[in-house]
Design a protein around this motif. Structure first.
Motif, short mmCIF file in Angstrom:
data_model
loop_
_atom_site.label_atom_id
_atom_site.label_comp_id
_atom_site.label_asym_id
_atom_site.label_seq_id
_atom_site.Cartn_x
_atom_site.Cartn_y
_atom_site.Cartn_z
N PRO A 72 -6.51 -8.01 1.15
CA PRO A 72 -5.46 -7.05 1.49
C PRO A 72 -5.38 -5.87 0.53
O PRO A 72 -4.52 -5.02 0.68
N GLU A 73 -6.28 -5.79 -0.43
CA GLU A 73 -6.22 -4.71 -1.42
C GLU A 73 -6.48 -3.33 -0.81
O GLU A 73 -5.93 -2.34 -1.26
N SER A 74 -7.35 -3.26 0.19
CA SER A 74 -7.67 -1.98 0.82
C SER A 74 -8.01 -2.20 2.29
O SER A 74 -8.51 -3.25 2.66
N LEU A 75 -7.70 -1.19 3.10
CA LEU A 75 -7.97 -1.28 4.53
C LEU A 75 -9.36 -0.75 4.87
O LEU A 75 -9.93 -1.11 5.90
N ASP A 76 -9.90 0.13 4.03
CA ASP A 76 -11.20 0.73 4.28
C ASP A 76 -11.80 1.13 2.95
O ASP A 76 -11.09 1.31 1.96
N ALA A 77 -13.11 1.27 2.92
CA ALA A 77 -13.81 1.74 1.73
C ALA A 77 -14.97 2.60 2.20
O ALA A 77 -15.59 2.31 3.22
N ALA A 78 -15.24 3.66 1.47
CA ALA A 78 -16.33 4.55 1.85
C ALA A 78 -16.83 5.29 0.61
O ALA A 78 -16.09 5.49 -0.35
N LEU A 79 -18.08 5.68 0.67
CA LEU A 79 -18.67 6.56 -0.33
C LEU A 79 -18.84 7.92 0.34
O LEU A 79 -19.33 7.99 1.47
N MET B 27 0.84 -1.18 0.00
CA MET B 27 0.00 0.00 0.00
C MET B 27 0.89 1.24 0.00
O MET B 27 1.50 1.55 1.00
N PRO B 28 0.93 1.93 -1.12
CA PRO B 28 1.88 3.03 -1.25
C PRO B 28 1.57 4.24 -0.38
O PRO B 28 2.47 4.98 -0.04
N GLN B 29 0.35 4.49 0.00
CA GLN B 29 -0.02 5.65 0.81
C GLN B 29 -0.99 5.20 1.91
O GLN B 29 -2.18 5.50 1.87
N ARG B 30 -0.49 4.52 2.89
CA ARG B 30 -1.29 3.95 3.97
C ARG B 30 -2.05 5.03 4.73
O ARG B 30 -1.53 6.10 5.00
N ASN B 31 -3.31 4.74 5.06
CA ASN B 31 -4.20 5.60 5.85
C ASN B 31 -4.62 6.88 5.13
O ASN B 31 -5.03 7.84 5.77
N LEU B 32 -4.51 6.89 3.82
CA LEU B 32 -5.04 7.99 3.01
C LEU B 32 -6.05 7.41 2.03
O LEU B 32 -6.07 6.21 1.76
N TRP B 33 -6.90 8.27 1.47
CA TRP B 33 -7.94 7.83 0.55
C TRP B 33 -7.47 7.93 -0.89
O TRP B 33 -6.69 8.80 -1.25
N THR B 34 -8.00 7.04 -1.70
CA THR B 34 -7.82 7.12 -3.14
C THR B 34 -9.04 6.45 -3.78
O THR B 34 -9.99 6.08 -3.09
N ILE B 35 -9.02 6.33 -5.07
CA ILE B 35 -10.08 5.62 -5.76
C ILE B 35 -9.50 4.29 -6.25
O ILE B 35 -8.29 4.16 -6.36
N PRO B 36 -10.34 3.30 -6.52
CA PRO B 36 -9.81 2.02 -7.01
C PRO B 36 -9.00 2.23 -8.29
O PRO B 36 -9.43 2.91 -9.21
N ALA B 37 -7.81 1.64 -8.31
CA ALA B 37 -6.93 1.75 -9.47
C ALA B 37 -5.85 0.69 -9.39
O ALA B 37 -5.64 0.11 -8.33
N GLY B 38 -5.18 0.46 -10.49
CA GLY B 38 -4.09 -0.50 -10.48
C GLY B 38 -3.58 -0.76 -11.88
O GLY B 38 -3.89 -0.03 -12.82
N PHE B 39 -2.81 -1.80 -12.00
CA PHE B 39 -2.20 -2.16 -13.28
C PHE B 39 -3.11 -3.11 -14.05
O PHE B 39 -3.85 -3.89 -13.47
N LEU B 40 -3.00 -3.04 -15.38
CA LEU B 40 -3.76 -3.94 -16.24
C LEU B 40 -3.15 -5.33 -16.24
O LEU B 40 -1.94 -5.49 -16.07
N GLU B 41 -3.98 -6.31 -16.45
CA GLU B 41 -3.51 -7.68 -16.66
C GLU B 41 -3.38 -7.91 -18.17
O GLU B 41 -4.05 -7.22 -18.96
N VAL B 42 -2.54 -8.82 -18.57
CA VAL B 42 -2.35 -9.12 -19.98
C VAL B 42 -3.69 -9.54 -20.59
O VAL B 42 -4.42 -10.35 -20.01
N GLY B 43 -4.04 -8.96 -21.72
CA GLY B 43 -5.28 -9.28 -22.41
C GLY B 43 -6.49 -8.51 -21.90
O GLY B 43 -7.61 -8.79 -22.30
N GLU B 44 -6.28 -7.52 -21.04
CA GLU B 44 -7.37 -6.77 -20.42
C GLU B 44 -7.43 -5.35 -20.98
O GLU B 44 -6.40 -4.69 -21.11
#
Length: 140
Positions: free
Chosen positions: A72-79, A1-18
């Protein structure tokens, strides 16, 4: 987790063929437990200093309507209601800029696609106020 305890939106790297849209939907499910329907591409920001490109989409929640942190992808989620977005706790400049643009477009009722480059001062943090600027901005 590059920025622990801060908010972001779902994001990440593409998988091959995606595709980027499929990757956005997958990351949202993996990180926030939410199914989405992509509406349209929204921003493409190049972060030149670290050789990354961010492509963000506008989307809406879709059935089944679930939403929860997905360790383990995220510690919290909120709208958040627009007026309650915690901008001082946003992890990345790209997300902060995109959310502010989204709120402006939402108020106008006119969503435009944006492309630009985020230039950061050497040694600055991922969303350190006053240390980055958006350049080469194009809107369609």
């Amino acid at each position: 987790m590059p920025q622990r305890n801060l908010w972001t939106i779902p994001a990440g790297f593409l998988e091959v063929g995606e595709s980027t849209a499929a990757g956005a939907a997958r990351e949202t499910l993996e990180e926030a437990g939410a199914n989405i329907e992509i509406i349209a591409p929204y921003v493409h920001y190049d972060i030149v200093g670290i050789g990354q490109a961010y492509l963000l989409f506008r989307a809406k929640l879709s059935s089944p309507f679930t939403f929860a942190a997905m360790p383990p992808e995220s510690l919290d989620a909120a709208l958040f209601a627009p007026e309650n977005i915690p901008f001082d706790e946003i992890a990345f400049s790209s997300v902060s800029i995109a959310l502010k643009s989204y709120l402006e477009d939402r108020e106008k009722g006119d969503f435009k696609f944006r492309h630009g480059s985020i230039i950061k001062e050497p040694g600055s943090g991922p969303n350190e106020p006053g240390t980055f600027k958006l350049t080469e901005l194009y809107t369609v």
